[in-house]
Design an enzyme around this catalytic site. Structure first.
Site, short mmCIF file in Angstrom:
data_model
loop_
_atom_site.label_atom_id
_atom_site.label_comp_id
_atom_site.label_asym_id
_atom_site.label_seq_id
_atom_site.Cartn_x
_atom_site.Cartn_y
_atom_site.Cartn_z
N ASP A 128 0.94 -1.14 0.26
CA ASP A 128 0.12 0.15 -0.02
C ASP A 128 0.29 0.95 0.20
O ASP A 128 -0.02 2.40 -0.10
CB ASP A 128 -0.71 0.07 1.04
CG ASP A 128 -1.82 -1.19 1.14
OD1 ASP A 128 -1.81 -1.70 0.22
OD2 ASP A 128 -1.80 -1.79 2.43
N ARG A 155 -6.71 -2.53 -21.42
CA ARG A 155 -7.28 -1.55 -22.53
C ARG A 155 -7.48 -1.91 -23.90
O ARG A 155 -8.40 -1.90 -24.54
CB ARG A 155 -5.95 -0.44 -22.14
CG ARG A 155 -6.12 0.64 -23.56
CD ARG A 155 -4.40 1.43 -23.44
NE ARG A 155 -4.13 2.23 -21.92
CZ ARG A 155 -5.43 3.17 -22.20
NH1 ARG A 155 -6.35 3.58 -22.89
NH2 ARG A 155 -4.98 3.72 -21.32
N GLY A 171 -4.68 -0.54 -1.40
CA GLY A 171 -4.09 0.49 -0.89
C GLY A 171 -4.54 0.49 -0.21
O GLY A 171 -4.44 1.63 0.84
N ARG A 244 -17.85 -2.08 -18.09
CA ARG A 244 -17.49 -3.58 -17.00
C ARG A 244 -16.28 -2.96 -15.67
O ARG A 244 -15.47 -1.84 -16.02
CB ARG A 244 -17.16 -4.03 -18.37
CG ARG A 244 -17.57 -4.58 -19.33
CD ARG A 244 -18.35 -5.74 -18.89
NE ARG A 244 -19.24 -6.34 -19.52
CZ ARG A 244 -20.23 -5.83 -20.23
NH1 ARG A 244 -21.00 -5.08 -19.47
NH2 ARG A 244 -20.83 -6.03 -21.44
P1 ATP Z 1 -0.96 -3.69 5.07
O1 ATP Z 1 -0.45 -3.06 5.69
O2 ATP Z 1 0.20 -4.54 4.40
O3 ATP Z 1 -1.93 -4.81 5.72
P2 ATP Z 1 -0.05 -4.17 8.15
O4 ATP Z 1 1.18 -4.74 9.79
O5 ATP Z 1 -0.65 -3.43 7.99
O6 ATP Z 1 -0.09 -4.68 7.40
P3 ATP Z 1 -2.34 -5.23 9.56
O7 ATP Z 1 -3.38 -6.57 10.15
O8 ATP Z 1 -2.92 -3.98 10.12
O9 ATP Z 1 -1.23 -5.53 8.91
O10 ATP Z 1 -1.41 -5.23 11.62
C1 ATP Z 1 -0.81 -6.83 12.02
C2 ATP Z 1 -0.80 -7.13 12.85
O11 ATP Z 1 0.33 -6.16 13.97
C3 ATP Z 1 -2.06 -7.44 13.60
O12 ATP Z 1 -3.02 -8.07 13.47
C4 ATP Z 1 -1.19 -6.69 15.33
O13 ATP Z 1 -1.34 -8.55 15.50
C5 ATP Z 1 -0.39 -6.70 14.63
N1 ATP Z 1 -0.86 -4.39 15.63
C6 ATP Z 1 -2.01 -4.19 15.30
N2 ATP Z 1 -1.98 -3.18 15.33
C7 ATP Z 1 -1.51 -3.40 16.95
C8 ATP Z 1 -1.56 -2.74 18.23
N3 ATP Z 1 -2.17 -1.00 18.47
N4 ATP Z 1 -0.95 -3.05 19.43
C9 ATP Z 1 -0.10 -4.40 19.20
N5 ATP Z 1 -0.03 -4.59 18.61
C10 ATP Z 1 -1.21 -4.66 16.87
#
Ligand code: ATP
Length: 320
Positions: A128, A155, A171, A244
């Site tokens: 993203d 396209r 995203g 589409r």
């Molecule tokens: P992407 O953006 O690629 O989807 P990401 O790292 O943003 O990846 P998330 O699912 O938002 O993916 O977060 C991954 C993991 O991080 C969560 O499943 C959780 O275990 C941990 N996490 C997220 N927020 C918190 C928080 N506030 N406190 C502790 N752990 C957290």
């Protein structure tokens, strides 16, 4: 620092394997032992650890996904799960942790820094590209190129059939992927969550084009801005032209990483280990203006990465 660990968390992104490889091989070359934690924070809670050697990361630089697997762990977010995770790190004699992942993952990483005062560094990795602290994140370039391949194909059909195509790209709540894909794919319009838009404006772009003799359109929509299928129905109803929708979805997450992602992942992974060794902690390792930099994790999850307004302008001018 004698023993460090590495995990991949959140959505997988192409280049995560290259980053793991860089962490493992840099750690070993710096005289450390490197532990791989399987399935992200869930593996940290469960003590799902393996010792990595140089050979364990052979032949993975070209592979998408993550050999350590990823997970979204609710347990890590509970006080009990978190305490178990910290305990497991101490029990295994781990002196530092590298977390490869996106926004949520770096939020969890920040909690390890803040609540447990554990030496952590993050590596910016998400398709993203929505992480404050890094101009580009690992996987973004590949995801954009994957989406672009589909758009180029669409396209051909749009042109042959005089059709409007609405293409929904990933995203999450940001428009980085859509904006890059839109510019690279020569889209007539790009809808992103950061900029308000109306159906009337989209219809207006199409009508103006038709008056000039234009018969096919590609409109790129970020998943956070609209539902592609719904929008296609609305556009067809409003214009009377065949429309589409294609929702690219998870195909954008996989695949062999691009050269740019492999190089970025190798640099960020290697620097993460060096920063940890030098005593830096609680930071994200990212790339800004072609330099490797660190940003405090607190800023990473609390600040929004700005979109380049010139890119937005470029879509409008070039797609007209
Ligand atoms: P992407 O953006 O690629 O989807 P990401 O790292 O943003 O990846 P998330 O699912 O938002 O993916 O977060 C991954 C993991 O991080 C969560 O499943 C959780 O275990 C941990 N996490 C997220 N927020 C918190 C928080 N506030 N406190 C502790 N752990 C957290």
């Amino acid at each position: 620092m004698k023993r460090i660990a590495v995990l991949t968390s959140g959505g997988d992104s192409p280049g995560m394997n290259a980053a793991i490889r860089a962490v493992v091989r840099t750690g070993i070359s710096e005289g450390m032992e490197v532990i791989g934690i399987r399935r992200g924070y869930q593996g940290l809670v469960e003590g799902n650890f393996i010792l990595m050697d140089t050979g364990s990361v052979s032949g993975i630089i070209n592979q998408g996904g993550t050999i350590l697997h990823s997970a979204r762990s609710l347990e890590f977010k509970t006080p009990e799960g978190f305490a178990r995770a910290v305990d497991n790190l101490h029990q295994a004699g781990i002196d530092g942790l590298v977390v490869i992942g996106g926004n949520g993952s770096q939020r969890g990483n920040y909690e390890l820094h803040r609540q447990a005062d554990f030496p952590v560094v993050g590596v910016a990795s998400t398709i993203d590209n929505d992480l404050y602290g890094s101009d580009y994140t690992i996987g973004f370039d590949t995801a954009v190129n994957t989406a672009l391949e589909s758009i180029d194909r669409l396209r051909d059909t749009a042109t042959s059939h005089d059709r409007i195509f609405i293409i929904e790209v990933m995203g999450r709540s940001r428009g980085f992927v859509a904006l890059h894909v839109g510019i690279a794919g020569g889209a007539e319009a790009v809808l992103i969550p950061e900029l308000p838009w109306t159906l009337e404006e989209v219809v207006d772009v199409i009508q103006r084009g038709y008056r000039r003799g234009k018969k096919s359109y590609l409109i790129v929509v970020a998943e956070g801005a609209a539902h592609g299928i719904q929008l296609a129905e609305q556009v067809e109803a409003a214009t009377g032209y065949e429309t589409r929708a294609t929702v690219l979805g998870h195909v954008q997450r996989g695949g062999s990483p691009s050269a740019a992602d492999r190089v970025l992942a190798s640099q960020l992974g290697a620097y993460a280990v060096r920063f940890l060794k030098s005593g830096e902690r609680g930071v994200l390792v990212g790339e800004q203006n072609e330099c490797i930099v660190t940003t405090p994790l607190e800023e990473v999850w609390s600040k929004d990465k700005p979109l380049d307004p010139e890119m937005i302008e470029l879509v409008k001018v070039l797609g007209a």
